[in-house]
Design a protein around this motif. Structure first.
Motif, PDB file in Angstrom:
ATOM      1  N   ILE A 149       0.833  -1.194   0.000  1.00 34.53           N
ATOM      2  CA  ILE A 149       0.000   0.000   0.000  1.00 34.53           C
ATOM      3  C   ILE A 149       0.871   1.248   0.000  1.00 34.53           C
ATOM      4  O   ILE A 149       2.083   1.186   0.250  1.00 34.53           O
ATOM      5  N   ASN A 150       0.280   2.378  -0.305  1.00 36.14           N
ATOM      6  CA  ASN A 150       1.031   3.636  -0.326  1.00 36.14           C
ATOM      7  C   ASN A 150       1.782   3.849   0.983  1.00 36.14           C
ATOM      8  O   ASN A 150       2.951   4.252   0.986  1.00 36.14           O
ATOM      9  N   ARG A 151       1.130   3.577   2.089  1.00 36.48           N
ATOM     10  CA  ARG A 151       1.741   3.797   3.409  1.00 36.48           C
ATOM     11  C   ARG A 151       2.991   2.944   3.595  1.00 36.48           C
ATOM     12  O   ARG A 151       3.952   3.388   4.245  1.00 36.48           O
ATOM     13  N   ASN A 152       3.014   1.729   3.070  1.00 36.18           N
ATOM     14  CA  ASN A 152       4.192   0.870   3.180  1.00 36.18           C
ATOM     15  C   ASN A 152       5.419   1.550   2.586  1.00 36.18           C
ATOM     16  O   ASN A 152       6.488   1.602   3.209  1.00 36.18           O
ATOM     17  N   ILE A 153       5.266   2.050   1.361  1.00 42.31           N
ATOM     18  CA  ILE A 153       6.387   2.672   0.655  1.00 42.31           C
ATOM     19  C   ILE A 153       6.787   3.992   1.310  1.00 42.31           C
ATOM     20  O   ILE A 153       7.973   4.269   1.530  1.00 42.31           O
ATOM     21  N   VAL A 154       5.812   4.820   1.644  1.00 41.42           N
ATOM     22  CA  VAL A 154       6.096   6.101   2.290  1.00 41.42           C
ATOM     23  C   VAL A 154       6.803   5.865   3.623  1.00 41.42           C
ATOM     24  O   VAL A 154       7.771   6.561   3.962  1.00 41.42           O
ATOM     25  N   ALA A 155       6.347   4.867   4.373  1.00 39.04           N
ATOM     26  CA  ALA A 155       6.977   4.544   5.652  1.00 39.04           C
ATOM     27  C   ALA A 155       8.438   4.154   5.459  1.00 39.04           C
ATOM     28  O   ALA A 155       9.327   4.637   6.172  1.00 39.04           O
ATOM     29  N   ASN A 156       8.710   3.290   4.479  1.00 34.84           N
ATOM     30  CA  ASN A 156      10.088   2.844   4.278  1.00 34.84           C
ATOM     31  C   ASN A 156      10.993   3.984   3.831  1.00 34.84           C
ATOM     32  O   ASN A 156      12.177   4.004   4.173  1.00 34.84           O
ATOM     33  N   CYS A 157      10.438   4.939   3.086  1.00 33.39           N
ATOM     34  CA  CYS A 157      11.215   6.134   2.730  1.00 33.39           C
ATOM     35  C   CYS A 157      11.541   6.955   3.978  1.00 33.39           C
ATOM     36  O   CYS A 157      12.689   7.353   4.196  1.00 33.39           O
ATOM     37  N   GLU A 158      10.541   7.191   4.799  1.00 36.00           N
ATOM     38  CA  GLU A 158      10.752   7.980   6.011  1.00 36.00           C
ATOM     39  C   GLU A 158      11.703   7.284   6.978  1.00 36.00           C
ATOM     40  O   GLU A 158      12.486   7.936   7.675  1.00 36.00           O
ATOM     41  N   GLN A 159      11.646   5.961   7.028  1.00 37.90           N
ATOM     42  CA  GLN A 159      12.527   5.207   7.916  1.00 37.90           C
ATOM     43  C   GLN A 159      13.995   5.376   7.543  1.00 37.90           C
ATOM     44  O   GLN A 159      14.877   5.225   8.392  1.00 37.90           O
ATOM     45  N   GLN A 160      14.265   5.711   6.283  1.00 38.82           N
ATOM     46  CA  GLN A 160      15.642   5.890   5.830  1.00 38.82           C
ATOM     47  C   GLN A 160      16.135   7.322   6.015  1.00 38.82           C
ATOM     48  O   GLN A 160      17.299   7.619   5.732  1.00 38.82           O
ATOM     49  N   ASN A 161      15.266   8.202   6.502  1.00 36.00           N
ATOM     50  CA  ASN A 161      15.632   9.611   6.646  1.00 36.00           C
ATOM     51  C   ASN A 161      16.047   9.982   8.060  1.00 36.00           C
ATOM     52  O   ASN A 161      16.077  11.154   8.412  1.00 36.00           O
ATOM     53  N   THR A 162      16.377   8.986   8.868  1.00 41.38           N
ATOM     54  CA  THR A 162      16.690   9.235  10.279  1.00 41.38           C
ATOM     55  C   THR A 162      18.164   8.958  10.549  1.00 41.38           C
ATOM     56  O   THR A 162      19.030   9.443   9.859  1.00 41.38           O
ATOM     57  N   ASP A 163      18.453   8.150  11.571  1.00 39.46           N
ATOM     58  CA  ASP A 163      19.838   7.801  11.895  1.00 39.46           C
ATOM     59  C   ASP A 163      20.525   7.084  10.742  1.00 39.46           C
ATOM     60  O   ASP A 163      21.753   7.037  10.692  1.00 39.46           O
ATOM     61  N   PHE A 164      19.724   6.522   9.849  1.00 43.61           N
ATOM     62  CA  PHE A 164      20.271   5.734   8.753  1.00 43.61           C
ATOM     63  C   PHE A 164      20.503   6.560   7.489  1.00 43.61           C
ATOM     64  O   PHE A 164      20.836   6.013   6.447  1.00 43.61           O
ATOM     65  N   ARG A 165      20.319   7.866   7.570  1.00 45.71           N
ATOM     66  CA  ARG A 165      20.440   8.713   6.375  1.00 45.71           C
ATOM     67  C   ARG A 165      21.831   8.596   5.780  1.00 45.71           C
ATOM     68  O   ARG A 165      22.839   8.772   6.461  1.00 45.71           O
ATOM     69  N   GLN A 166      21.871   8.340   4.457  1.00 40.86           N
ATOM     70  CA  GLN A 166      23.153   8.193   3.760  1.00 40.86           C
ATOM     71  C   GLN A 166      23.426   9.347   2.805  1.00 40.86           C
ATOM     72  O   GLN A 166      24.557   9.536   2.378  1.00 40.86           O
ATOM     73  N   TYR A 167      22.410  10.096   2.450  1.00 44.82           N
ATOM     74  CA  TYR A 167      22.544  11.165   1.468  1.00 44.82           C
ATOM     75  C   TYR A 167      22.768  12.506   2.157  1.00 44.82           C
ATOM     76  O   TYR A 167      22.479  12.682   3.341  1.00 44.82           O
ATOM     77  N   GLU A 168      23.314  13.445   1.407  1.00 44.61           N
ATOM     78  CA  GLU A 168      23.376  14.830   1.863  1.00 44.61           C
ATOM     79  C   GLU A 168      22.157  15.570   1.326  1.00 44.61           C
ATOM     80  O   GLU A 168      21.659  15.267   0.242  1.00 44.61           O
TER      81      GLU A 168
END
Length: 563
Positions: free
Chosen positions: A230-249
């Motif tokens: 569902i949309n929420r699954n994908i949006v959640a996984n994107c947001e989960q990568q924007n925290t302590d795990f952020r790799q991009y500048e």
């Protein structure tokens, strides 16, 4: 996965997850592991709404460029063209909310336009591997109840053959840059149609809890099944990568990170992590239609690549291929590997080629989890593990009776979180097998987790064969083998391979009086499956070893014949 030069903002510590994990217990008294990272808020948006929610910040920056042809689009162009495409899908092809639309394409800069166009039109995106045979395409057409297919002009004959096999007759849109194949609609004409009335998109009524993507996975065993994300699954996984795990500048007026999209976008690793997440933060995607050594290396020289997301064979290539030099890797700040385990020796060879220690991490996930579950934070050098749980996630290590085992024990890893799929499409039996205790999802992998929450994958419970990181379900190949007129019974197991990781090996029992040789059987299979699924070794048996319930004893076959 970072260069020696860190250009990270001082206020953000790349090593904060390592520190907080060591300082904070993440195990509950019930032996449930919780993420050490702060929970994230998940906006109730559809994927296309989420992707363009910050469009004004990077509208004029390059969103995607083809590393081979230099064809490219800005974020503003991707948005505009996807909306035009969406309006035409509704008007000319009568796409309705929830209709499945198949994307059968190699990586191309048009892939995001097509994906967001389908979503904006209210459709569900189901992807296929462009090397699929007509036999494989027709099966997924029927399973997904596809209403429209978008493909390359050179794949149109295969699609038409698949439609005949499926006894279906629906439209084909051709991504044509030379000639428009007969009986197809032109993608270029559809996206360049500036006169289409996009007000029809006001009819679309899709919510955050509606299915957006329908990739196909074999789960822990069996034949491919439609994974309802569902949309929420994908949006959640994107947001989960924007925290302590952020790799991009962060993307700013003066800076934009870029990544090489060589992982196939029809696979969720490439689609979700490389395309959807990276575009949601304004990065530049450099696409390659397929992995070819010279094209791959030339693209790395011609483009500044900051982050790389690879499967193990590509990491091994970079470390071993003679033509790879430090010049190819000079801008690479970080490399993430996933899809299969990677030995430390292969990582060290990559460092030797780069003439420095690039930041390197391994991740773990499944199609059913959108896909990322855990990731190694920067600063960790324990390459045998797959890191820590993403925010908002929980996991357990359980025995065969689903009893929690706690830290240090080896058992099946089961997880739950906002990124776990809705379920398999129209497959209640499969859903009952993978969901336990309500919404806990069985990964089918054996793992152990230490006191601090560091996850190590120990082995697979699942029977899947991993060829170059791709899933090859034995049951699928066994069904193909059994279609051979001379074969009574069949079994397939995975055996180690120095190039592909694993490869399928077939065992067959012939019908009484029937005759067939291994070459005949292998050619029969090759015509019906994608190249990476091909069987290159057949063993003839009098019977296939099975337990009393009829389950194939693959372990016995491996022990007896595959040493």
């Amino acid at each position: 996965m970072s260069t020696i030069i860190f250009r990270f903002r001082p206020k953000f510590s790349r090593f904060c997850l390592s520190a907080c994990v060591r300082e904070k217990s993440v195990w509950t008294s019930e032996k449930i592991l919780t993420s050490a990272s702060k929970e994230v808020d998940i906006p109730n948006l559809t994927v296309d709404q989420y992707l363009f929610s910050n469009l004004e910040k990077w509208a004029t920056k390059t969103a995607v460029i083809c590393g081979h042809t230099n064809r490219q689009y800005t974020y503003e162009e991707v948005y505009k063209k996807s909306r035009i495409f969406a309006a035409n899908l509704r008007r000319k092809f009568k796409i309705k909310d929830g209709d499945a639309v198949t994307v059968l394409l190699p990586n191309a800069p048009e892939f995001p336009i097509i994906t967001f166009g389908i979503l904006a039109a209210g459709g569900v995106v189901t992807t296929m591997n462009p090397v699929y045979t007509a036999y494989e395409i027709q099966r997924q057409i029927l399973l997904s109840e596809t209403t429209l297919i978008i493909t390359n002009e050179d794949l149109v004959p295969t699609v038409k053959e698949a439609l005949k096999l499926a006894e279906k007759d629906f439209p084909i849109i051709s991504l044509n840059f030379k000639n428009k194949p007969e009986g197809t609609a032109s993608f270029k004409e559809l996206v360049d149609d500036d006169h289409v009335d996009i007000s029809i998109l006001k009819e679309v009524n899709r919510k955050h809890d509606d299915v957006a993507f329908l990739p196909y996975s074999s789960g822990t065993t069996g034949l491919p099944k439609g994974v309802q994300l569902i949309n929420r699954n994908i949006v959640a996984n994107c947001e989960q990568q924007n925290t302590d795990f952020r790799q991009y500048e962060y993307t700013t007026e003066s800076h934009q990170d870029s990544t090489l999209a060589v992982l196939p976008l029809f696979h969720l690793y490439g689609l979700s992590i490389c395309m959807l997440h990276k575009m949601s933060v304004g990065m530049k995607l450099v696409t390659l239609p397929k992995f070819q050594p010279d094209m791959f290396l030339n693209t790395m020289l011609a483009n500044r690549i900051d982050l790389m997301y690879l499967a193990p064979p590509m990491v091994m290539f970079l470390g071993a291929y003679p033509q790879v030099t430090a010049k190819h890797l000079e801008h690479v700040r970080a490399v993430t590997s996933g899809a299969a385990p990677l030995p430390s020796a292969d990582i060290q060879r990559l460092f030797e080629k780069a003439e420095r220690e690039i930041q390197f991490c391994q991740g773990y996930g499944l199609t059913e989890t959108s896909p990322l579950i855990s990731l190694t934070p920067f600063g960790e050098k324990t390459y045998e593990d797959v890191g820590y749980l993403l925010p908002n996630m929980y996991c357990r290590i359980v025995d065969e009776k689903m009893n929690n085992l706690g830290p240090g024990a080896v058992g099946e890893l089961i997880v739950k979180g906002p990124n776990v799929m809705k379920g398999y499409l129209k497959n209640p039996q499969a859903n009952s097998e993978v969901f336990v205790d309500g919404d806990w999802f069985r990964t089918g992998d054996l793992a152990k987790i230490n006191e601090n929450g560091l996850i190590t994958i120990a082995d697979r419970l699942k029977e899947l064969i991993k060829v170059k990181g791709y899933q090859v379900p034995p049951a699928e190949l066994e069904n193909v083998l059994k279609e051979h007129p001379a074969i009574l019974d069949a079994a397939v197991v995975g055996v180690p391979d120095t190039v592909t990781g694993e490869r399928p090996r077939g065992f067959v029992v012939l019908k009484p009086e029937a005759k067939a040789n291994d070459k005949d059987i292998m050619e029969f299979v090759s015509k019906r499956v994608a190249p990476y699924k091909k069987i290159n070794e057949i063993t003839f048996l009098k019977e296939i070893p099975k337990n009393p319930s009829g389950k194939i004893l693959r372990k016995s076959l491996k022990e007896q014949y595959c040493k």
